[in-house]
Design an enzyme around this catalytic site. Sequence first.
Site, short mmCIF file in Angstrom:
data_model
loop_
_atom_site.label_atom_id
_atom_site.label_comp_id
_atom_site.label_asym_id
_atom_site.label_seq_id
_atom_site.Cartn_x
_atom_site.Cartn_y
_atom_site.Cartn_z
N GLN A 127 0.83 -1.20 0.00
CA GLN A 127 0.00 0.00 0.00
C GLN A 127 0.87 1.26 0.00
O GLN A 127 2.07 1.20 0.23
CB GLN A 127 -0.89 0.00 1.25
CG GLN A 127 -0.11 -0.14 2.55
CD GLN A 127 -0.91 -0.76 3.68
OE1 GLN A 127 -2.14 -0.70 3.69
NE2 GLN A 127 -0.23 -1.34 4.65
N HIS A 147 -7.38 3.52 20.31
CA HIS A 147 -6.51 2.45 20.83
C HIS A 147 -6.90 2.03 22.24
O HIS A 147 -6.86 0.85 22.58
CB HIS A 147 -5.04 2.91 20.78
CG HIS A 147 -4.54 3.06 19.38
ND1 HIS A 147 -3.95 4.21 18.91
CD2 HIS A 147 -4.59 2.22 18.32
CE1 HIS A 147 -3.63 4.05 17.63
NE2 HIS A 147 -4.01 2.86 17.25
N ASP A 159 0.82 0.49 13.64
CA ASP A 159 1.29 1.75 14.25
C ASP A 159 1.68 1.55 15.70
O ASP A 159 2.36 2.40 16.28
CB ASP A 159 0.23 2.85 14.10
CG ASP A 159 -1.11 2.46 14.70
OD1 ASP A 159 -1.16 2.03 15.87
OD2 ASP A 159 -2.13 2.58 13.99
N GLU A 166 1.10 -8.25 11.65
CA GLU A 166 0.86 -7.13 10.71
C GLU A 166 1.43 -7.54 9.36
O GLU A 166 2.60 -7.92 9.27
CB GLU A 166 1.55 -5.87 11.27
CG GLU A 166 1.82 -4.76 10.27
CD GLU A 166 0.57 -4.10 9.71
OE1 GLU A 166 -0.23 -3.57 10.50
OE2 GLU A 166 0.39 -4.15 8.47
N ASP A 225 -7.25 -4.78 14.60
CA ASP A 225 -7.03 -3.34 14.45
C ASP A 225 -6.72 -3.11 12.97
O ASP A 225 -5.59 -2.83 12.59
CB ASP A 225 -5.84 -2.96 15.35
CG ASP A 225 -5.51 -1.49 15.28
OD1 ASP A 225 -6.21 -0.74 14.58
OD2 ASP A 225 -4.52 -1.10 15.93
N SER A 226 -7.76 -3.23 12.17
CA SER A 226 -7.56 -3.28 10.72
C SER A 226 -8.00 -2.00 10.05
O SER A 226 -8.72 -1.18 10.63
CB SER A 226 -8.38 -4.44 10.14
OG SER A 226 -9.75 -4.09 10.13
N SER A 227 -7.61 -1.85 8.80
CA SER A 227 -8.20 -0.81 7.96
C SER A 227 -9.55 -1.33 7.46
O SER A 227 -10.11 -2.28 8.01
CB SER A 227 -7.23 -0.45 6.82
OG SER A 227 -6.76 -1.63 6.19
N ASP A 228 -10.09 -0.70 6.45
CA ASP A 228 -11.47 -0.95 6.04
C ASP A 228 -11.57 -2.12 5.08
O ASP A 228 -10.57 -2.60 4.57
CB ASP A 228 -12.03 0.34 5.44
CG ASP A 228 -11.89 1.49 6.44
OD1 ASP A 228 -12.51 1.40 7.51
OD2 ASP A 228 -11.13 2.44 6.16
N PRO A 247 -5.97 -4.38 1.48
CA PRO A 247 -5.32 -5.53 2.13
C PRO A 247 -6.14 -6.15 3.25
O PRO A 247 -5.96 -7.33 3.57
CB PRO A 247 -4.01 -4.94 2.70
CG PRO A 247 -3.82 -3.62 2.07
CD PRO A 247 -5.12 -3.18 1.49
#
Lengths: 288, 288
Positions: free
Chosen positions: B33, B64, B88, B108, B157-160, B164
């Site tokens: 990405q 968090h 992060d 990750e 704790d992911s993105s949308d 990925p």
Amino acid sequence: MELWFTENLEIAADMRLQLRVQRTIHSEVSEYQKIDVLETAYCGRMLVLDDVIMTTEFDEFAYHEMIAHVPAFAHANPRTALVIGGGDGGTIRELCKHKDLEEIHLCEIDRRVVEVSKEHLPSIAASFDDPRVKCFYEDGARWADEHPETYDLILVDSSDPVGPAAVLFGEAFYESCYASLREGGILATQAENIYMHRDIIERLLQYGEKFYQRRFYYNTRVPTYPGGMIGFTFFAKGQNGPDPFINLEKRYNESELTAQDFRFWNPATHKAAFALPAFATDLEKYFA
Amino acid sequence: MELWFTENLEIAADMRLQLRVQRTIHSEVSEYQKIDVLETAYCGRMLVLDDVIMTTEFDEFAYHEMIAHVPAFAHANPRTALVIGGGDGGTIRELCKHKDLEEIHLCEIDRRVVEVSKEHLPSIAASFDDPRVKCFYEDGARWADEHPETYDLILVDSSDPVGPAAVLFGEAFYESCYASLREGGILATQAENIYMHRDIIERLLQYGEKFYQRRFYYNTRVPTYPGGMIGFTFFAKGQNGPDPFINLEKRYNESELTAQDFRFWNPATHKAAFALPAFATDLEKYFA
């Protein structure tokens, strides 16, 4: 072609919302401000005053229900209510669901906001014909000053402390509202975002401490407002003044309101609204 | 000259946030990405993946703390935790505050997110040196699949669900996580905005119903996320699985954590997070 509205808000100048727009429905400059109604791609119709988002059909209920029902259910027996600002009619609409209210006054400085909302935002400006509603197109601060011991609820549904509403963020106004409340009455005022406007909120809480016997701060979640949330001061008059939690379920169950009346409010969101994030709990020193 | 970052998020395409930017601190295209770190005018440093805001120094704690402490306090005695995504380091940082945790694994997929965060977001990537933390740069779905009966907590704790992280929003992944939890274990997953992404949330709750014995949805308030809020599924394994409310104050008081450890979480915000707006309470049919 894509059209985008970009909010221009002095108190959130470096973090702004953009909404894709399908068309402009109405645009004028009134005696007090620019008034625009836009058809957005995602949020339905949107009322914009001086380039600041006032309300959208998408999420207006989360604001209007929480400014109205939290104090209305906290008060044992409200008969008279005053809304200052609120020309779109959403707060009035929510108050009208409380059948015990006998008089609901709207004091909006700009008559054109009411007229434009009636024409273009009918789902929000839905209750101006309720016989209990009376509209006064006057200065809200002066109105409160001139009507002592009159109201059980005063809801300040204002824009931000820049422009026509600046006076509604001043100490004198909080003193006038105290005088305008009857014993046991509640003042709830639009009080910005706890992450972004702590200085404003603390100032309002200090006014509260000066004049009111019960004091809280609560918030609601409105995606199109800065940071997606907005809070309210909750100030009450009288040592035995209303508590926003006691008898809540009982009052709700004994009221004529049912779950069908709400899209945001319920006893759970009412109580949850008073939970302050850890970074803000020091403001509880102003609570009582 | 003014520089503005405009978020480009497929699941909030017509309502987007703009942040004024002072400078670009880092910019690269990794194997997976685009990775950018920007210095914003209002929100401190900001991590952006594929043009979507991941976290900012201004409000990262509200996310968090709530993804980590709500399940950590709900579990009677967590010893092992897995974070999927979360490169992060913010979720790891919060978990490390729980001294009873013996092993904290981060899985990750993109090693560069961890490396960039360590270099440019030191206040967030603050706990990678904790001896209990181990990082694995692998596919999170496969990791869960290959580690049955291993974890007391799994935090996604992911993105949308575009790019990925898409696989982390699929049914097979929820089944793998169930297998990877020990009895009484809790899965909490990033689950979008209740106003805007109800379809996604309902789908995740249906996966929950299929595999997990305890099921809830809770949310937190993050100004830089779409609509200013984000929610989480809370799914637990076992008929006598953890309840997010029982013994909360007791566990907190008996823990080594104190008010100084938190900027958002406290027992009040923990409980308030589970209050669903009236328009969403029908989703409680999936709860147990």
